[in-house]
Enzyme design. Structure first.
Site, short mmCIF file in Angstrom:
data_model
loop_
_atom_site.label_atom_id
_atom_site.label_comp_id
_atom_site.label_asym_id
_atom_site.label_seq_id
_atom_site.Cartn_x
_atom_site.Cartn_y
_atom_site.Cartn_z
N HIS A 205 33.74 -6.91 33.73
CA HIS A 205 34.74 -6.90 35.05
C HIS A 205 34.66 -5.47 35.60
O HIS A 205 34.94 -4.39 35.14
CB HIS A 205 36.39 -6.89 34.49
N CYS A 238 41.19 0.31 45.06
CA CYS A 238 41.39 1.03 44.08
C CYS A 238 42.69 1.89 44.25
O CYS A 238 42.46 2.88 45.30
CB CYS A 238 40.16 1.87 43.66
N ASN A 247 36.95 -5.04 43.87
CA ASN A 247 36.04 -5.77 42.78
C ASN A 247 34.61 -5.96 43.27
O ASN A 247 34.31 -6.13 44.50
CB ASN A 247 36.62 -7.21 42.40
#
Lengths: 298, 298
Positions: A205, A238, A247
């Site tokens: 991830h 973020c 992402n």
């Protein structure tokens, strides 16, 4: 490298949770339904973490109740504890996800609990889930760095991943929450975890804060990982780096995988359409370069 | 993987040539002087291709005459033919670059000449350069795809790269002009070329149109390439995909290399400062995610 990769689409949860735009409930439902039609097998639908912490997803129950649940597609939802788990059962969820950081400092700031306390909170969730026939996915965050403590010892990542797997998580997703990792470090981290948790039970991830996400995915594929988390349109951001990317974009990952001859079962054109639709909804450019290039190609 | 990588900064040429903003001559000079202070060893300064084709760089001679030429830094300039070469000599250039496509269709559209005709035009340039003690770099474009003919046979890439090297180019840069390549294809292409041209004489040049550039760089580093072209702030664009990203951002490449423990000799903070300065000048966001993250980190 694997012949087939499963993408875990986290846009509706990890993406939207970090977007500043308010997305109406109906649009969240439409997003998930559109994603369901692309061939994705796993779509993280929402989060039952308290709206105090995640106001963007306060409508989790309505979203979950509203989506079309396609056969063959899993719609996990994030839960912080047994109470959250019970709320997901009330709406009929058959898969959930639990999360803890590998960084003690991050976990305390983020959940007001130490790592061991978090793990202890999940024990009854996993127990109940087992009895209910509900699958549980585990997240380990800050695996390559922490905004508070900086370096995160590899041993801590391995310990937390192993604990989640031992508790019964069928899959453990290793997250570079602040996107600081580079391919060598990602590879070393994955390799260390894979000595304790079987590779087929691991996912990666990555966030693209430092532009490294796709290169990190590549390095991890070379190590044998076959499950990759990503978000359509690169949704998200973020909280620790204002204006940062979110992402890794699902479209860019899928374009790379298909180029590598790796099957995903996903229709890239449909996925990219959905990404541009979402970006328009969020009032910004898509964070997927492949999505942009596909649009330019007409 | 190599222990040391040389970055060839192409922002002032390949970057600015594809930016729509008009950059004043003085700012171009300042850009190159700032880049010279970062530790870069090679900075492609400008292009002596006719202003009819590249209006953005019509002030090539003024720019070249205005920059500070640091000892230890090479400032190659692009030339299309002997006439262009002679103009660079008039301003005292000691390194030039020549270019041709691996795609016949692209070369005809772009330079009004077939590949063999282009190569024939460069023969006297290389001859004269040898006599003058001027180093010549060669570019092969469209190595992983062409906007006109689509697929570009690997054999054509190898043939053109070998021809440029055999004519005397000390380095041949392999360019994915439209950024369609993925890591497996990039690796296969590089490997094929490296069977005919020694790896130390090869460079890779990726555009981020499909978001694949950094992953492609990683794959090529794993094959042993030790020279990477990139542009500060991800300057540039793609004339074949409106709104597309430009060259891979130097800051993101350098961040990755340093994370991999690979030396570049470059001060990333200074480079990122220059990238943000350039982005402001161009009136847009920096195309470097590492540059953005560094700014957010304060």
């Amino acid at each position: 490298m694997p012949q087939r990769v499963r993408i875990v689409e986290v846009g509706p949860r990890d993406g939207l949770q970090n977007e500043s735009a308010q997305v109406p409930t109906a649009a969240k439902i439409e997003l998930i339904d559109r994603l369901s039609a692309t061939g994705l097998q796993t779509i993280e639908a929402t989060s039952f973490v308290s709206p105090k912490w995640v106001p963007q997803l306060a409508d989790a129950a309505e979203v979950y109740a509203g989506i079309e649940r396609r056969p063959g597609v899993a719609y996990p939802v994030l839960v912080p504890n047994l109470q959250g788990y019970e709320r997901t059962r009330a709406v009929g969820a058959t898969e959930v996800a639990v999360f803890t950081a590998a960084s003690e400092a991050f976990n305390r700031r983020n959940t007001n609990a130490g790592i061991d306390e978090s793990l202890a909170r999940f024990a009854p969730v996993l127990e109940r889930a087992r009895a209910d026939g509900v699958r549980v996915r585990g997240y380990v965050s800050t695996v390559l760095g922490c905004p508070y403590q900086g370096e995160v010892p590899l041993a801590d990542v391995v310990r937390v991943a192993r604990a989640l797997h031992a508790m019964g998580c069928y899959e453990v997703s290793l997250g570079d929450t602040i996107g600081v990792g580079t391919p060598g470090k990602a590879r070393t981290m994955l390799r260390a975890v894979a000595m304790e948790v079987p590779m087929p039970a691991l996912a990666v991830h990555f966030h693209d804060t430092w532009g490294q996400a796709l290169a990190n995915v590549l390095a991890c594929l070379e190590e044998g990982v076959a499950v990759v988390d990503s978000a359509v349109a690169g949704a998200g951001g973020c909280p620790y780096a204002k204006g940062a990317s979110g992402n890794v974009a699902s479209e860019d990952v899928v374009y790379m995988l298909h180029g590598l001859g790796i099957d995903t079962g996903i229709d890239l054109d449909r996925l990219a359409d959905t990404g541009r639709w979402l970006a328009a909804l969020l009032g910004r450019d898509t964070g997927s370069k492949a999505g942009k290039a596909l649009a330019a190609a007409g």
